[in-house]
Write an enzyme that holds these catalytic residues in place. Structure first.
Site, PDB file in Angstrom:
ATOM      1  N   HIS A   1       0.836  -1.198   0.000  1.00 22.98           N
ATOM      2  CA  HIS A   1       0.000   0.000   0.000  1.00 22.98           C
ATOM      3  C   HIS A   1       0.872   1.249   0.000  1.00 22.98           C
ATOM      4  O   HIS A   1       1.947   1.272   0.599  1.00 22.98           O
ATOM      5  CB  HIS A   1      -0.906   0.019   1.237  1.00 22.98           C
ATOM      6  CG  HIS A   1      -1.802   1.215   1.307  1.00 22.98           C
ATOM      7  ND1 HIS A   1      -2.958   1.325   0.568  1.00 22.98           N
ATOM      8  CD2 HIS A   1      -1.692   2.370   2.008  1.00 22.98           C
ATOM      9  CE1 HIS A   1      -3.536   2.485   0.834  1.00 22.98           C
ATOM     10  NE2 HIS A   1      -2.794   3.143   1.695  1.00 22.98           N
TER      11      HIS A   1
ATOM     12  N   ASP B   1     -15.452   2.726   7.680  1.00 22.34           N
ATOM     13  CA  ASP B   1     -14.430   3.569   7.044  1.00 22.34           C
ATOM     14  C   ASP B   1     -14.997   4.302   5.839  1.00 22.34           C
ATOM     15  O   ASP B   1     -14.697   5.475   5.612  1.00 22.34           O
ATOM     16  CB  ASP B   1     -13.237   2.720   6.614  1.00 22.34           C
ATOM     17  CG  ASP B   1     -12.229   3.511   5.799  1.00 22.34           C
ATOM     18  OD1 ASP B   1     -11.600   4.416   6.383  1.00 22.34           O
ATOM     19  OD2 ASP B   1     -12.104   3.255   4.593  1.00 22.34           O
TER      20      ASP B   1
ATOM     21  N   ARG C   1     -15.031  12.855   6.296  1.00 20.36           N
ATOM     22  CA  ARG C   1     -13.739  13.531   6.472  1.00 20.36           C
ATOM     23  C   ARG C   1     -13.456  14.445   5.295  1.00 20.36           C
ATOM     24  O   ARG C   1     -12.966  15.556   5.456  1.00 20.36           O
ATOM     25  CB  ARG C   1     -12.614  12.493   6.603  1.00 20.36           C
ATOM     26  CG  ARG C   1     -12.540  11.817   7.961  1.00 20.36           C
ATOM     27  CD  ARG C   1     -11.618  10.621   7.916  1.00 20.36           C
ATOM     28  NE  ARG C   1     -10.302  10.999   7.425  1.00 20.36           N
ATOM     29  CZ  ARG C   1      -9.462  10.151   6.841  1.00 20.36           C
ATOM     30  NH1 ARG C   1      -9.808   8.884   6.662  1.00 20.36           N
ATOM     31  NH2 ARG C   1      -8.275  10.556   6.436  1.00 20.36           N
TER      32      ARG C   1
ATOM     33  N   SER D   1      -8.186   4.473   9.182  1.00 15.54           N
ATOM     34  CA  SER D   1      -8.713   4.175   7.848  1.00 15.54           C
ATOM     35  C   SER D   1      -7.826   3.163   7.124  1.00 15.54           C
ATOM     36  O   SER D   1      -8.310   2.150   6.604  1.00 15.54           O
ATOM     37  CB  SER D   1      -8.812   5.465   7.024  1.00 15.54           C
ATOM     38  OG  SER D   1      -9.218   5.192   5.708  1.00 15.54           O
TER      39      SER D   1
ATOM     40  N   LYS E   1      -8.529  -1.283   6.724  1.00 17.78           N
ATOM     41  CA  LYS E   1      -8.651  -1.929   5.404  1.00 17.78           C
ATOM     42  C   LYS E   1      -7.544  -2.959   5.165  1.00 17.78           C
ATOM     43  O   LYS E   1      -7.711  -3.888   4.390  1.00 17.78           O
ATOM     44  CB  LYS E   1      -8.645  -0.865   4.298  1.00 17.78           C
ATOM     45  CG  LYS E   1      -9.876   0.036   4.294  1.00 17.78           C
ATOM     46  CD  LYS E   1     -10.010   0.829   3.021  1.00 17.78           C
ATOM     47  CE  LYS E   1      -8.996   1.931   2.888  1.00 17.78           C
ATOM     48  NZ  LYS E   1      -9.266   3.078   3.780  1.00 17.78           N
TER      49      LYS E   1
END
Length: 433
Positions: free
Chosen positions: A84, A162, A169, A184, A188
């Site tokens: 990620h 989320d 947000r 967040s 995930k």
């Protein structure tokens, strides 16, 4: 216990209890008893006063409890990792790494998102070659088992807490809250239940974290959370003060991914970064004994086109077709070239400004459901510290619509020329394990 008292408590900077956080998630996400404006006020109180490590863990834990858990390890043999990035201008590293991993027998499964603002999203890049990322668990498992790669976008049953909070947000000005970012991302990552999580936090003018202290703060908090959830994670903090490579924009970046896998990297910087990440993955998984062995393996699967074939096999399995991959997905209608009027070294004042220009060309979106132009973007013929001669092509701006003069002027004003080389930008700042 009620939402008003919880908002007031956090507004005055007091620590919330586990029960109060559980009350908020349960009543906002599951029972729908809390209004959006109240949830927005709560998120703003968090953005102003923060959350402790324990509060962030409790929030992340409750968010995970609203989600389906994907147990791919139950029916996929071999290593399963998640790669990620927090995102940056021209960042296509994860899309290059996944097929290299697959070619080396490492499975990659990840949840990705659409881009918002000046940084691109992996889902948008994949959509430019018709890759379907809306998959259920059964289809996802089938594709992962067949190709060694799975990239999905977040759906209603994947951390719905989320999904709701992220939307709030974005509209309430609390996007850059460190605890909310950490909860967040980690929520995930945990629901995919992979063996290792390799995370890249981009820091600099073109990244989500603009300063090193902020990036370190985020990395330390996420390291704490991953350990609390008993998950193995390695977090890199890497530089984003200059665009990553030469291609910026959805279809353009896919083109750069394919070229890299064919042995034609767009810049030395991105080639070095891929080598560093892949070497760390191979050493962490104990698939090699040294950096030299790792580099040999990586270069081998690129030279013999195994990584490229892995990318094509996966892309077609997940909805693309040979026409897109062979003929190219990048076919813009309009182009504006920018040339040098000097003989000297070149750099760019603001990477964020380059991202913003790409966004205004059509490559980005304001809201998640906005339509984008997959052919919009920028190709940098000359990058940081390149020497240019008068008349040399510096960059090309692309779009499916007419390119406004003010965007060309903005790009020109963002170029820096000087007679000596610029300071070298840092690639790796810190690694947390």
């Amino acid at each position: 216990m009620n939402i008003i008292s919880i908002i007031e408590k956090k507004r005055y900077g007091k620590e919330l209890s586990k029960e109060e956080i559980k009350f908020f998630i349960k009543n906002y996400v599951l029972k729908k008893n809390i209004a959006d404006y109240q949830a927005s006020a709560f998120l703003m109180a968090i953005a102003i006063n923060g959350l402790s490590y324990n509060e962030t863990f409790w929030l992340t834990d409750e968010m995970i409890k609203t989600s389906k858990i994907f147990k791919f390890k139950n029916f996929i043999k071999g290593h399963i990792i998640d790669k990620h990035s927090t995102g940056g201008v021209g960042d296509k590293v994860s899309l290059i790494l996944a097929p290299i991993c697959s070619a080396l027998g490492i499975n990659v499964a990840k949840l990705s998102g659409k881009g918002l603002g000046f940084t691109g999203g992996t889902i948008d890049k994949l959509a430019s070659i018709n890759i379907n990322t809306l998959l259920n668990e059964r289809d996802g498992a089938r594709i992962l088992k067949s190709t060694g790669i799975l990239i999905m976008q977040q759906q209603d049953n994947v951390v719905p807490a989320d999904k709701l909070l992220y939307s709030l947000r974005n509209s309430s000005g609390s996007v850059d809250s460190i605890p909310l970012i950490a909860s967040s991302i980690v929520s995930k990552k945990v629901v995919l239940d992979s063996e290792y999580i390799f995370l890249d936090i981009k820091v600099g003018d073109g990244g989500f974290c603009t300063t090193l202290p902020k990036a370190i703060k985020l990395a330390k908090l996420m390291t704490f959370l991953f350990k609390k959830f008993k998950r193995k994670a390695i977090i890199f903090i890497t530089g984003m003060d200059q665009p990553l490579g030469k291609c910026i924009g959805n279809a353009l970046e896919i083109k750069a991914v394919i070229n890299f896998l064919l042995g034609k990297p767009e810049s030395k910087e991105i080639e070095n970064l891929i080598m560093i990440f892949m070497t760390d993955i191979l050493l962490t998984l104990k698939m090699v004994k040294s950096k030299i062995d790792a580099e040999k393996l990586i270069k081998k699967v690129i030279k013999n086109q195994l990584a490229y074939k892995a990318f094509c096999h996966w892309a077609i399995a997940q909805g693309s077709n040979k026409k897109f991959l062979l003929d190219g997905c990048f076919k813009p209608k309009h182009k504006a070239n920018i040339y040098s009027d000097k003989n000297c070294y070149i750099s760019y004042k603001s990477t964020r400004e380059i991202g913003n220009i790409s966004f205004l060309l059509g490559a980005g979106r304001v809201k998640v459901d906005d339509q984008i132009d997959y052919n919009a973007g920028i190709y940098l013929n000359k990058i940081h510290n390149d020497f240019v001669k008068k008349g040399d092509l510096i960059a090309s701006l692309y779009s499916s619509k007419n390119i406004e003069k003010n965007l060309i002027d903005r790009f020109r004003k963002n170029i820096i020329f000087q007679n000596k080389k610029f300071k070298t930008t840092k690639l790796i700042f810190k690694i947390f394990r």
